[in-house]
Design an enzyme around this catalytic site. Sequence first.
Site, PDB file in Angstrom:
ATOM      1  CD  GLU A  57      -1.259  -2.283   2.183  1.00 54.17           C
ATOM      2  OE1 GLU A  57      -0.086  -2.618   1.962  1.00 54.17           O
ATOM      3  OE2 GLU A  57      -1.980  -2.865   3.011  1.00 54.17           O
ATOM      4  NE  ARG A 207      15.605 -27.993  -6.941  1.00 54.36           N
ATOM      5  CZ  ARG A 207      16.688 -28.682  -7.266  1.00 54.36           C
ATOM      6  NH1 ARG A 207      17.794 -28.060  -7.630  1.00 54.36           N
ATOM      7  NH2 ARG A 207      16.665 -30.010  -7.224  1.00 54.36           N
ATOM      8  CG  ASP A 223      20.274 -38.808  -6.292  1.00 57.85           C
ATOM      9  OD1 ASP A 223      20.590 -40.013  -6.340  1.00 57.85           O
ATOM     10  OD2 ASP A 223      19.122 -38.398  -6.525  1.00 57.85           O
ATOM     11  N   GLY A 323      13.854 -38.777  -1.353  1.00 56.70           N
ATOM     12  CA  GLY A 323      13.272 -39.821  -2.181  1.00 56.70           C
ATOM     13  C   GLY A 323      11.940 -40.329  -1.634  1.00 56.70           C
TER      14      GLY A 323
HETATM   15  N1  LIG Z   1      13.049 -39.186  -9.230  1.00 54.84           N
HETATM   16  C1  LIG Z   1      13.046 -38.392  -8.187  1.00 54.84           C
HETATM   17  O1  LIG Z   1      12.289 -37.415  -8.140  1.00 54.84           O
HETATM   18  C2  LIG Z   1      14.001 -38.639  -7.045  1.00 54.84           C
HETATM   19  C3  LIG Z   1      14.218 -37.639  -6.113  1.00 54.84           C
HETATM   20  C4  LIG Z   1      15.067 -37.889  -5.048  1.00 54.84           C
HETATM   21  C5  LIG Z   1      15.673 -39.120  -4.946  1.00 54.84           C
HETATM   22  N2  LIG Z   1      15.471 -40.068  -5.886  1.00 54.84           N
HETATM   23  C6  LIG Z   1      16.089 -41.401  -5.735  1.00 54.84           C
HETATM   24  O2  LIG Z   1      15.523 -42.014  -4.592  1.00 54.84           O
HETATM   25  C7  LIG Z   1      16.485 -42.855  -3.969  1.00 54.84           C
HETATM   26  C8  LIG Z   1      16.585 -42.463  -2.517  1.00 54.84           C
HETATM   27  O3  LIG Z   1      15.311 -42.498  -1.918  1.00 54.84           O
HETATM   28  P1  LIG Z   1      15.004 -43.325  -0.578  1.00 54.84           P
HETATM   29  O4  LIG Z   1      13.560 -43.545  -0.500  1.00 54.84           O
HETATM   30  O5  LIG Z   1      15.902 -44.529  -0.549  1.00 54.84           O
HETATM   31  O6  LIG Z   1      15.545 -42.384   0.558  1.00 54.84           O
HETATM   32  P2  LIG Z   1      15.314 -40.854   1.001  1.00 54.84           P
HETATM   33  O7  LIG Z   1      13.876 -40.591   1.144  1.00 54.84           O
HETATM   34  O8  LIG Z   1      16.133 -39.971   0.155  1.00 54.84           O
HETATM   35  O9  LIG Z   1      16.016 -40.902   2.418  1.00 54.84           O
HETATM   36  C9  LIG Z   1      15.458 -41.675   3.434  1.00 54.84           C
HETATM   37  C10 LIG Z   1      16.303 -41.560   4.662  1.00 54.84           C
HETATM   38  O10 LIG Z   1      16.201 -40.229   5.201  1.00 54.84           O
HETATM   39  C11 LIG Z   1      16.260 -40.271   6.625  1.00 54.84           C
HETATM   40  N3  LIG Z   1      15.065 -39.687   7.233  1.00 54.84           N
HETATM   41  C12 LIG Z   1      15.071 -38.776   8.242  1.00 54.84           C
HETATM   42  N4  LIG Z   1      13.848 -38.481   8.632  1.00 54.84           N
HETATM   43  C13 LIG Z   1      13.010 -39.202   7.891  1.00 54.84           C
HETATM   44  C14 LIG Z   1      11.622 -39.339   7.863  1.00 54.84           C
HETATM   45  N5  LIG Z   1      10.826 -38.649   8.698  1.00 54.84           N
HETATM   46  N6  LIG Z   1      11.094 -40.205   6.968  1.00 54.84           N
HETATM   47  C15 LIG Z   1      11.868 -40.896   6.120  1.00 54.84           C
HETATM   48  N7  LIG Z   1      13.211 -40.799   6.109  1.00 54.84           N
HETATM   49  C16 LIG Z   1      13.782 -39.970   6.991  1.00 54.84           C
HETATM   50  C17 LIG Z   1      16.398 -41.744   6.982  1.00 54.84           C
HETATM   51  O11 LIG Z   1      17.792 -41.981   7.086  1.00 54.84           O
HETATM   52  P3  LIG Z   1      18.426 -42.621   8.450  1.00 54.84           P
HETATM   53  O12 LIG Z   1      17.914 -44.027   8.482  1.00 54.84           O
HETATM   54  O13 LIG Z   1      19.866 -42.494   8.267  1.00 54.84           O
HETATM   55  O14 LIG Z   1      17.900 -41.802   9.563  1.00 54.84           O
HETATM   56  C18 LIG Z   1      15.865 -42.474   5.770  1.00 54.84           C
HETATM   57  O15 LIG Z   1      16.382 -43.756   5.621  1.00 54.84           O
HETATM   58  C19 LIG Z   1      17.760 -42.663  -4.748  1.00 54.84           C
HETATM   59  O16 LIG Z   1      17.903 -43.729  -5.660  1.00 54.84           O
HETATM   60  C20 LIG Z   1      17.560 -41.382  -5.489  1.00 54.84           C
HETATM   61  O17 LIG Z   1      18.302 -41.358  -6.689  1.00 54.84           O
HETATM   62  C21 LIG Z   1      14.642 -39.866  -6.930  1.00 54.84           C
END
Ligand SMILES: NC(=O)c1ccc[n+]([C@@H]2O[C@H](COP(=O)([O-])OP(=O)(O)OC[C@H]3O[C@@H](n4cnc5c(N)ncnc54)[C@H](OP(=O)(O)O)[C@@H]3O)[C@@H](O)[C@H]2O)c1
Length: 386
Positions: A57, A207, A223, A323
Amino acid sequence: MKPKFPQEHFMRRAFELALHGQGYASPNPMVGCVVVWQQGLIIGEGFHHRYGQPHAEVNAIHSVLAPNAATEALSRITGKSPQELLRESTLYVSLEPCSHYGKQPPCALKIIETGIPRVVVSCPDPNPAVNGKGIAMLREAGVEVTEHFLEAEGWEMGRRFFTNVQKKRPYIILKWAQSADGFIAAQKGLRTQITGAVLQALNHSYRAQEDAIMVGTNTILADNPCLDARMYHGNQPLRISFDLHGRLRAYRQQLEQEGAPNLHFLDGSIKSFLFVHEADKEHYAAWQTENLEICPISVPGTLAACMQELHNRKIGSLIVEGGTELLQSFIREGLWDEIRVFRSCRNLGSGYPAPVLPAATRVKSEEYSGETIDIYRNIPGNTGHE
Ligand SMILES: NC(=O)c1ccc[n+]([C@@H]2O[C@H](COP(=O)([O-])OP(=O)(O)OC[C@H]3O[C@@H](n4cnc5c(N)ncnc54)[C@H](OP(=O)(O)O)[C@@H]3O)[C@@H](O)[C@H]2O)c1
């Protein structure tokens, strides 16, 4: 005299102006304002540029008072000064003018002092410091006020701020890219380019609209993402991740021993924020720098507690980019406002599955060279996909 052009035209212009503050105004709302003389000539415009700076404003009123070609010409034709023109104008503003002294003096007072006789407001300000007091202040001073004008559109434009005030957490956008057959990576832990350059550039523009970007620990390890907005000229969001079981710490040590470069997330090039377990916090004491903040949490895994921390730090919006584990946690806890699924036209054949889309309303679908972005909203009463 009321403007003879449709009043919607002026309010929509105010919405358009407000969007110029996207990525910069937070944690304040984006607000736009237009000053319309008599029957429909816009003589002033303004928006809230940046947190802590003058409100929309004030900027709109100053744009009338500062020498500008339109008001100078109008003053010559009518023989009226800019102050007199303001006293014959209507002010259109996307959010209720504030009534309190914050970083800036109250806008309602500025409008009253200027002598603007009519104000049209889209959304009331739910901030308890305002919440109807701005409108009451104007009315008490004899200003004619129209409220709730194009309110649904105003709410849509200001949804991040309204979510902050009402839910006391950031506005949360979940985003992932998936193949045509529903995978986010060729296998868990393998970096896989899912969509092409156009969607990647678009994602960087997305972003730049938000305060922060978050990924899970596995994504950082697999990654090594930069999490920046380098393909777009705009705001660089804060980067956020977790190290609740010391896996990043161990990997960093290994990289140091090998003389390898640090993970991008920990390289200090962009402001970053790391949630760690309260019990481990002393292990991270040396990590804390100007660009890396360590935040110990006592209830690891509870995203609500993390969102509370971000809200306390005035993070108004968050885009969570994967992920699957992390995204699925947000979905499970019902902590999301918007989901953006980037869909490739290619099949991977097999791989690591994308999150399961919850009941959601699809509000938009855009196609770019065969790839699609579907946008869903968490609208109360969602019962299935649309
Ligand atoms: N295409 C896409 O858009 C995209 C985007 C991103 C990633 N990716 C791919 O996805 C894969 C990784 O994904 P992901 O599912 O394995 O893992 P993520 O979601 O990247 O990471 C999961 C980890 O984050 C930590 N974490 C902390 N707080 C959490 C919560 N509240 N809930 C869940 N996790 C939590 C935990 O680690 P701790 O057990 O150590 O605590 C858990 O094991 C890779 O291959 C990557 O290349 C793809």
